[in-house]
Design a protein around this motif. Sequence first.
Motif, PDB file in Angstrom:
ATOM      1  N   VAL A 306      -5.316 -14.416  -2.631  1.00 21.35           N
ATOM      2  CA  VAL A 306      -4.751 -13.490  -3.625  1.00 21.35           C
ATOM      3  C   VAL A 306      -3.389 -12.990  -3.164  1.00 21.35           C
ATOM      4  O   VAL A 306      -2.416 -12.957  -3.936  1.00 21.35           O
ATOM      5  CB  VAL A 306      -5.712 -12.310  -3.881  1.00 21.35           C
ATOM      6  CG1 VAL A 306      -5.043 -11.256  -4.755  1.00 21.35           C
ATOM      7  CG2 VAL A 306      -6.995 -12.795  -4.535  1.00 21.35           C
ATOM      8  N   MET A 307      -3.283 -12.619  -1.882  1.00 21.36           N
ATOM      9  CA  MET A 307      -2.010 -12.120  -1.357  1.00 21.36           C
ATOM     10  C   MET A 307      -0.940 -13.212  -1.401  1.00 21.36           C
ATOM     11  O   MET A 307       0.230 -12.940  -1.729  1.00 21.36           O
ATOM     12  CB  MET A 307      -2.204 -11.604   0.064  1.00 21.36           C
ATOM     13  CG  MET A 307      -3.118 -10.399   0.156  1.00 21.36           C
ATOM     14  SD  MET A 307      -3.361  -9.824   1.842  1.00 21.36           S
ATOM     15  CE  MET A 307      -1.757  -9.128   2.174  1.00 21.36           C
ATOM     16  N   SER A 308      -1.296 -14.446  -1.081  1.00 22.71           N
ATOM     17  CA  SER A 308      -0.327 -15.545  -1.107  1.00 22.71           C
ATOM     18  C   SER A 308       0.166 -15.817  -2.519  1.00 22.71           C
ATOM     19  O   SER A 308       1.369 -15.999  -2.752  1.00 22.71           O
ATOM     20  CB  SER A 308      -0.952 -16.818  -0.513  1.00 22.71           C
ATOM     21  OG  SER A 308      -1.040 -16.746   0.886  1.00 22.71           O
ATOM     22  N   VAL A 309      -0.751 -15.862  -3.479  1.00 19.58           N
ATOM     23  CA  VAL A 309      -0.372 -16.146  -4.868  1.00 19.58           C
ATOM     24  C   VAL A 309       0.534 -15.042  -5.404  1.00 19.58           C
ATOM     25  O   VAL A 309       1.567 -15.310  -6.037  1.00 19.58           O
ATOM     26  CB  VAL A 309      -1.634 -16.307  -5.740  1.00 19.58           C
ATOM     27  CG1 VAL A 309      -1.278 -16.288  -7.220  1.00 19.58           C
ATOM     28  CG2 VAL A 309      -2.352 -17.607  -5.396  1.00 19.58           C
ATOM     29  N   VAL A 310       0.161 -13.787  -5.159  1.00 21.57           N
ATOM     30  CA  VAL A 310       1.014 -12.671  -5.600  1.00 21.57           C
ATOM     31  C   VAL A 310       2.377 -12.746  -4.907  1.00 21.57           C
ATOM     32  O   VAL A 310       3.426 -12.521  -5.537  1.00 21.57           O
ATOM     33  CB  VAL A 310       0.329 -11.318  -5.312  1.00 21.57           C
ATOM     34  CG1 VAL A 310       1.281 -10.156  -5.561  1.00 21.57           C
ATOM     35  CG2 VAL A 310      -0.923 -11.167  -6.173  1.00 21.57           C
ATOM     36  N   ILE A 340       2.886 -18.896   1.206  1.00 23.16           N
ATOM     37  CA  ILE A 340       1.595 -19.561   1.425  1.00 23.16           C
ATOM     38  C   ILE A 340       1.161 -19.457   2.880  1.00 23.16           C
ATOM     39  O   ILE A 340      -0.015 -19.643   3.211  1.00 23.16           O
ATOM     40  CB  ILE A 340       1.676 -21.032   0.963  1.00 23.16           C
ATOM     41  CG1 ILE A 340       2.112 -21.086  -0.505  1.00 23.16           C
ATOM     42  CG2 ILE A 340       0.341 -21.751   1.121  1.00 23.16           C
ATOM     43  CD1 ILE A 340       2.381 -22.476  -1.023  1.00 23.16           C
ATOM     44  N   SER A 341       2.098 -19.137   3.781  1.00 22.20           N
ATOM     45  CA  SER A 341       1.733 -18.993   5.200  1.00 22.20           C
ATOM     46  C   SER A 341       0.781 -17.818   5.423  1.00 22.20           C
ATOM     47  O   SER A 341       0.074 -17.775   6.436  1.00 22.20           O
ATOM     48  CB  SER A 341       2.988 -18.819   6.066  1.00 22.20           C
ATOM     49  OG  SER A 341       3.627 -17.583   5.802  1.00 22.20           O
ATOM     50  N   ALA A 425      -5.348 -25.227  -3.374  1.00 22.67           N
ATOM     51  CA  ALA A 425      -5.076 -25.688  -4.737  1.00 22.67           C
ATOM     52  C   ALA A 425      -4.522 -24.545  -5.592  1.00 22.67           C
ATOM     53  O   ALA A 425      -3.564 -24.735  -6.365  1.00 22.67           O
ATOM     54  CB  ALA A 425      -6.349 -26.262  -5.359  1.00 22.67           C
ATOM     55  N   LEU A 426      -5.091 -23.359  -5.459  1.00 26.62           N
ATOM     56  CA  LEU A 426      -4.612 -22.212  -6.223  1.00 26.62           C
ATOM     57  C   LEU A 426      -3.179 -21.846  -5.808  1.00 26.62           C
ATOM     58  O   LEU A 426      -2.339 -21.518  -6.657  1.00 26.62           O
ATOM     59  CB  LEU A 426      -5.540 -21.013  -6.015  1.00 26.62           C
ATOM     60  CG  LEU A 426      -6.892 -21.105  -6.724  1.00 26.62           C
ATOM     61  CD1 LEU A 426      -7.856 -20.051  -6.180  1.00 26.62           C
ATOM     62  CD2 LEU A 426      -6.721 -20.921  -8.227  1.00 26.62           C
ATOM     63  N   CYS A 427      -2.898 -21.897  -4.511  1.00 27.33           N
ATOM     64  CA  CYS A 427      -1.536 -21.609  -4.042  1.00 27.33           C
ATOM     65  C   CYS A 427      -0.545 -22.654  -4.553  1.00 27.33           C
ATOM     66  O   CYS A 427       0.605 -22.324  -4.905  1.00 27.33           O
ATOM     67  CB  CYS A 427      -1.504 -21.567  -2.517  1.00 27.33           C
ATOM     68  SG  CYS A 427      -2.313 -20.111  -1.802  1.00 27.33           S
ATOM     69  N   TYR A 431       2.740 -22.019  -6.779  1.00 28.63           N
ATOM     70  CA  TYR A 431       4.062 -22.457  -6.318  1.00 28.63           C
ATOM     71  C   TYR A 431       4.779 -23.258  -7.401  1.00 28.63           C
ATOM     72  O   TYR A 431       5.954 -22.988  -7.715  1.00 28.63           O
ATOM     73  CB  TYR A 431       3.910 -23.301  -5.046  1.00 28.63           C
ATOM     74  CG  TYR A 431       5.204 -23.907  -4.571  1.00 28.63           C
ATOM     75  CD1 TYR A 431       6.135 -23.149  -3.872  1.00 28.63           C
ATOM     76  CD2 TYR A 431       5.512 -25.243  -4.841  1.00 28.63           C
ATOM     77  CE1 TYR A 431       7.335 -23.702  -3.442  1.00 28.63           C
ATOM     78  CE2 TYR A 431       6.703 -25.804  -4.419  1.00 28.63           C
ATOM     79  CZ  TYR A 431       7.613 -25.030  -3.723  1.00 28.63           C
ATOM     80  OH  TYR A 431       8.796 -25.581  -3.309  1.00 28.63           O
ATOM     81  N   TYR A 432       4.089 -24.242  -7.985  1.00 28.55           N
ATOM     82  CA  TYR A 432       4.744 -25.082  -8.999  1.00 28.55           C
ATOM     83  C   TYR A 432       4.986 -24.311 -10.289  1.00 28.55           C
ATOM     84  O   TYR A 432       5.968 -24.571 -11.000  1.00 28.55           O
ATOM     85  CB  TYR A 432       3.912 -26.338  -9.247  1.00 28.55           C
ATOM     86  CG  TYR A 432       4.037 -27.333  -8.116  1.00 28.55           C
ATOM     87  CD1 TYR A 432       5.244 -28.020  -7.908  1.00 28.55           C
ATOM     88  CD2 TYR A 432       2.991 -27.577  -7.233  1.00 28.55           C
ATOM     89  CE1 TYR A 432       5.385 -28.918  -6.857  1.00 28.55           C
ATOM     90  CE2 TYR A 432       3.126 -28.468  -6.183  1.00 28.55           C
ATOM     91  CZ  TYR A 432       4.327 -29.136  -6.004  1.00 28.55           C
ATOM     92  OH  TYR A 432       4.488 -30.016  -4.961  1.00 28.55           O
ATOM     93  N   ALA A 433       4.124 -23.339 -10.598  1.00 26.93           N
ATOM     94  CA  ALA A 433       4.372 -22.499 -11.770  1.00 26.93           C
ATOM     95  C   ALA A 433       5.621 -21.644 -11.552  1.00 26.93           C
ATOM     96  O   ALA A 433       6.454 -21.504 -12.460  1.00 26.93           O
ATOM     97  CB  ALA A 433       3.160 -21.606 -12.036  1.00 26.93           C
ATOM     98  N   GLU A 434       5.764 -21.067 -10.364  1.00 30.71           N
ATOM     99  CA  GLU A 434       6.931 -20.230 -10.072  1.00 30.71           C
ATOM    100  C   GLU A 434       8.217 -21.050 -10.101  1.00 30.71           C
ATOM    101  O   GLU A 434       9.254 -20.570 -10.580  1.00 30.71           O
ATOM    102  CB  GLU A 434       6.768 -19.568  -8.697  1.00 30.71           C
ATOM    103  CG  GLU A 434       7.953 -18.751  -8.225  1.00 30.71           C
ATOM    104  CD  GLU A 434       8.283 -17.575  -9.128  1.00 30.71           C
ATOM    105  OE1 GLU A 434       9.436 -17.090  -9.063  1.00 30.71           O
ATOM    106  OE2 GLU A 434       7.406 -17.133  -9.902  1.00 30.71           O
ATOM    107  N   ARG A 435       8.165 -22.265  -9.609  1.00 27.07           N
ATOM    108  CA  ARG A 435       9.360 -23.101  -9.569  1.00 27.07           C
ATOM    109  C   ARG A 435       9.708 -23.694 -10.933  1.00 27.07           C
ATOM    110  O   ARG A 435      10.860 -24.028 -11.199  1.00 27.07           O
ATOM    111  CB  ARG A 435       9.171 -24.252  -8.568  1.00 27.07           C
ATOM    112  CG  ARG A 435       8.897 -23.791  -7.145  1.00 27.07           C
ATOM    113  CD  ARG A 435      10.071 -23.088  -6.528  1.00 27.07           C
ATOM    114  NE  ARG A 435      11.166 -24.011  -6.228  1.00 27.07           N
ATOM    115  CZ  ARG A 435      12.382 -23.626  -5.905  1.00 27.07           C
ATOM    116  NH1 ARG A 435      12.677 -22.337  -5.854  1.00 27.07           N
ATOM    117  NH2 ARG A 435      13.324 -24.517  -5.638  1.00 27.07           N
ATOM    118  N   GLY A 436       8.691 -23.808 -11.827  1.00 31.90           N
ATOM    119  CA  GLY A 436       8.920 -24.485 -13.100  1.00 31.90           C
ATOM    120  C   GLY A 436       9.053 -23.583 -14.308  1.00 31.90           C
ATOM    121  O   GLY A 436       9.607 -23.995 -15.327  1.00 31.90           O
TER     122      GLY A 436
END
Length: 486
Positions: A306-310, A340-341, A425-427, A431-436
């Motif tokens: 959750v913290m990584s996705v946010v 993601i780290s 997979a969720l991360c 990531y791709y949603a944020e970039r796209g």
Amino acid sequence: MKLLRNAVYNIGGYAAAMLLSLVSVPVMLSYMGEARYGIMVLIGLLSGFLVFFDFGLGQAIRYEIARRASHQEQVEIFWTATILSAALGIAGGVVVGLLCDIWLGSVVEMPEQVRIEAIQTLPWIGTMILIATLSGVFSGSLIGQEKFASLNVGQTIGNIIATLLPILAVIFISPSLAYAVPAMALGRLVSLAILAVMAVASLGAAARPSWHRAYIRPLLSYGGWTSAGSFGRQILGYVDRFLVGSVLGAAAAALYSVPVNLLQRGIMVPRAILEVVFPRIAKARPEEVEELGIRALRTNIGIATVMSVVAVFAVVPVVSVWIDPDFASRIAGFGHLAAISILTLAASKVPSMVLRATGRPRITATLLVAEVIPFLAIFYFVADRFGLAGAVLVVLARGLADFALLSWFASLLGKFTPVMLQALALCAVAYYAERGLEPDSIFGITMRLLIIVLTVAWAIWQSQDLRQLIVMLIERIRSAVLVKSV
């Protein structure tokens, strides 16, 4: 339920420490200036980094006390570790004082007046090594007894005092290192005294210290390996900043360090949970270790995901407000990867904790020390050819490699892998949603919120402890509301 309450206490203590740190920085920086404050920060980091002079006794005592049911044995271990830690802390303080005389006297560049002030602080730097070693033993004894409420009350009060004293010194006396560093040491001494009272009171230990040679070997054996592991972890955790500066220059080091330092503070929350689980696993029967380890992993990874996705979605806007939009735009590509780290580094701490709690710190220490040279070589090569994004990918790969190897040594790789793959997979989706996606469009904002909601739902669904924690918090809030309404 007690485990959940302890987790809440521990997270609260870490959050309070982080908040105090964030509040104190601008005040100290404005009064002391960059040169003096920079040296003070280095001194504070040095006293924490060189705490391996305690030979891991803080880790050893939490393990030994947690697994022993006899109260008499716990008291004997406590006093033996305290006396041993004091002796090692005094020796370490002398060594560090001599090294800092050379380091501050000729190695670090600074104005001459600042150098004179820094040299005057040498006895206080040595004193802080002693304080740090004893603090590790006192806090370790409280963790071993699962006295997390006492631990975090004591640490929070101590942190407040240790933060306020230097601020008061530079405001009301002088913005000089000659006053600020002693104030920092005195603040830590007050914090140590509070922890000492808490530790002695919780054990009901007799006022007269006692020395028992039978416990020296197990304490130093376990502590030595954890100390070696901590040393390797410190190098792996901080050397990337220095390498980026060496390979790509000072400007790149600043770009890299700001998001990485900010994001990796998030590991404190999963780490706070693992500290609560440690004594439970240390005293558990062999057949219970796997169940506790899986529960810890699910809770840890749930929160870290959750913290990584946010963080993937928030890192650029936060840095834009905190520093400036131009700086934020330049960290965007690798900053999203760095988010993601939080997951990869937090996940690797779970099997490491299981190995230490079951009396196998040598495995963790050997792995961490063995990977230092390969990590440095690969990091240097990749950063030189692929820039900051490549550097972050190496850090992510190290976290995943640590997770896989430590899980395998703990005989839990098969149980841990499915949960980790789901989290990654969720991360990746985030990531791709944020970039796209467009950052300001209604569709983009809606999709980001949807991904966060789905990630939170997944974390709660796969972790029994998170579900129980939410129920407990709802009950607390409901009870508070009912009391106020009456």
